[in-house]
Design a protein around this motif. Structure first.
Motif, PDB file in Angstrom:
ATOM      1  N   LEU A   1       0.829  -1.199   0.000  1.00 62.99           N
ATOM      2  CA  LEU A   1       0.000   0.000   0.000  1.00 62.99           C
ATOM      3  C   LEU A   1       0.865   1.251   0.000  1.00 62.99           C
ATOM      4  CD1 LEU A   1      -2.818   1.251   0.129  1.00 62.99           C
ATOM      5  CD2 LEU A   1      -2.710   1.075   2.628  1.00 62.99           C
TER       6      LEU A   1
ATOM      7  N   GLU B   1       1.958   1.754  -3.529  1.00 61.27           N
ATOM      8  CA  GLU B   1       0.812   2.168  -4.351  1.00 61.27           C
ATOM      9  C   GLU B   1       0.556   3.666  -4.215  1.00 61.27           C
ATOM     10  OE1 GLU B   1      -4.016   1.619  -4.256  1.00 61.27           O
ATOM     11  OE2 GLU B   1      -2.779  -0.073  -3.587  1.00 61.27           O
ATOM     12  N   LYS B   2       0.554   4.177  -2.996  1.00 62.82           N
ATOM     13  CA  LYS B   2       0.273   5.592  -2.766  1.00 62.82           C
ATOM     14  C   LYS B   2       1.426   6.480  -3.238  1.00 62.82           C
ATOM     15  CE  LYS B   2      -3.773   4.977  -1.011  1.00 62.82           C
ATOM     16  NZ  LYS B   2      -4.975   5.395  -1.766  1.00 62.82           N
TER      17      LYS B   2
ATOM     18  N   LEU C   1       5.382  -2.666 -11.854  1.00 64.92           N
ATOM     19  CA  LEU C   1       5.184  -1.238 -12.044  1.00 64.92           C
ATOM     20  C   LEU C   1       5.769  -0.755 -13.357  1.00 64.92           C
ATOM     21  CD1 LEU C   1       5.933   0.301  -8.520  1.00 64.92           C
ATOM     22  CD2 LEU C   1       3.760   0.351  -9.731  1.00 64.92           C
TER      23      LEU C   1
END
Length: 309
Positions: free
Chosen positions: A29, A32-33, A68
């Motif tokens: 997470l 992701e942020k 990514l």
């Protein structure tokens, strides 16, 4: 140190450094942020430094970063124990004029980097920006109400930190040159290396400023984690200040623990928004934290090594 991604072909303005150790459930997470920020993607890089994880974190990060397909994200390893050693290792590869720090269990706001940069530009001289740290409930674990109350009342108060010439690496921003001028972080410290660094900056004529807008969200800790953290903090203070200190200095440290417990207890019982039950529950936690601090201090005095985690 092993590098898994090739160096980026551009020169970013900001390097974001993230140390990670055995955090397989939360680091995803965080990444992701970091990839969802409004800051231009060609203006920042993210260097994630695995500090010898043994729970599959490193392998997960390899997979996530390969998916990514962004050159801005790099993964390296630093096997010297300690988050400050990991941060220093990442600093060696940082290409940005500025360096921003947060932790692998934290979630950054969309405007995090831009707000940090804007705050820095509004200042002059050698400046460290201390961004706001807020708390969110981690659904993956049981967090007691008293622990939540403790976090909201006493933890990571960056506005107070800045007034006292301190900043923590959950949300710290400065130029790379400033870090290099001061020799980076003290790798011998298990905890408190961020505060020790910022105090060196202040003592040499620099300053710490607070940014309300540059917000990072930290998962709330439960009671057990707060007590573990307290051991690490006392250990960091021991390594940095107390191991070779005089008896008088050590006694003052213990007196400080008593004063902190009494002061926090008073603040708890004067909090009009808490029920009597919540006040008693939080006071009991404060007592456990005080008892843990004193016990850890005595064990360190008897030759125990400071905790890493």
């Amino acid at each position: 140190m092993n590098s898994d991604n090739s160096a980026s072909l551009y020169t970013p303005q900001v390097s974001v450094l993230i140390p990670v150790y055995n955090d397989i459930d939360r680091v995803g997470l965080c990444i992701e942020k970091l990839g969802a920020m409004t800051f231009p993607k060609d203006k920042y890089e993210v260097i994630i430094v695995d500090n010898g994880s043994s729970d599959g974190t490193y392998e997960l990060l390899q997979k996530l970063i390969s998916e990514l397909d962004e050159k801005a994200f790099r993964l390296i390893q630093c096997l010297t124990p300690g988050s400050y050693a990991a941060r220093n290792e990442g600093l060696k590869l940082a290409q940005g004029e500025f360096v921003a720090f947060t932790d692998s269990d934290c979630v950054v706001s969309e405007n995090w980097l831009q707000s940090l940069l804007d705050c820095w530009k509004a200042q002059s001289g050698r400046t460290v920006v201390a961004g706001k740290v807020s708390f969110f409930s981690d659904s993956a674990k049981n967090t007691e109400q008293c622990a939540l109350d403790f976090e909201n009342m006493f933890s990571m108060k960056q506005d107070q930190n800045a007034k006292n010439g301190k900043c923590i690496t959950a949300n710290l921003f400065c130029t790379k040159q400033l870090l290099e001028t001061h020799g980076g972080f003290n790798e011998k410290l298990k905890s408190g290396g961020d505060v020790e660094f910022s105090q060196r900056v202040v003592s040499s004529g620099g300053k710490i400023v607070y940014s309300e807008k540059a917000e990072v969200f930290h998962p709330s800790r439960n009671k057990e984690e707060l007590l573990i953290k307290r051991k690490r903090v006392v250990g960091g203070t021991w390594d940095a200040e107390l191991s070779k200190a005089s008896v008088g200095r050590k006694l003052r440290f213990c007196v400080g623990l008593v004063k902190m417990f009494l002061g926090r207890t008073k603040k708890t019982f004067t909090n009009a928004s808490f029920s009597f039950k919540r006040k008693v529950s939080l006071t009991w936690l404060l007592f456990l934290i005080f008892l843990t601090s004193m016990t850890e201090f005595l064990l360190l005095q008897l030759g125990k090594e400071a905790n890493r985690t």
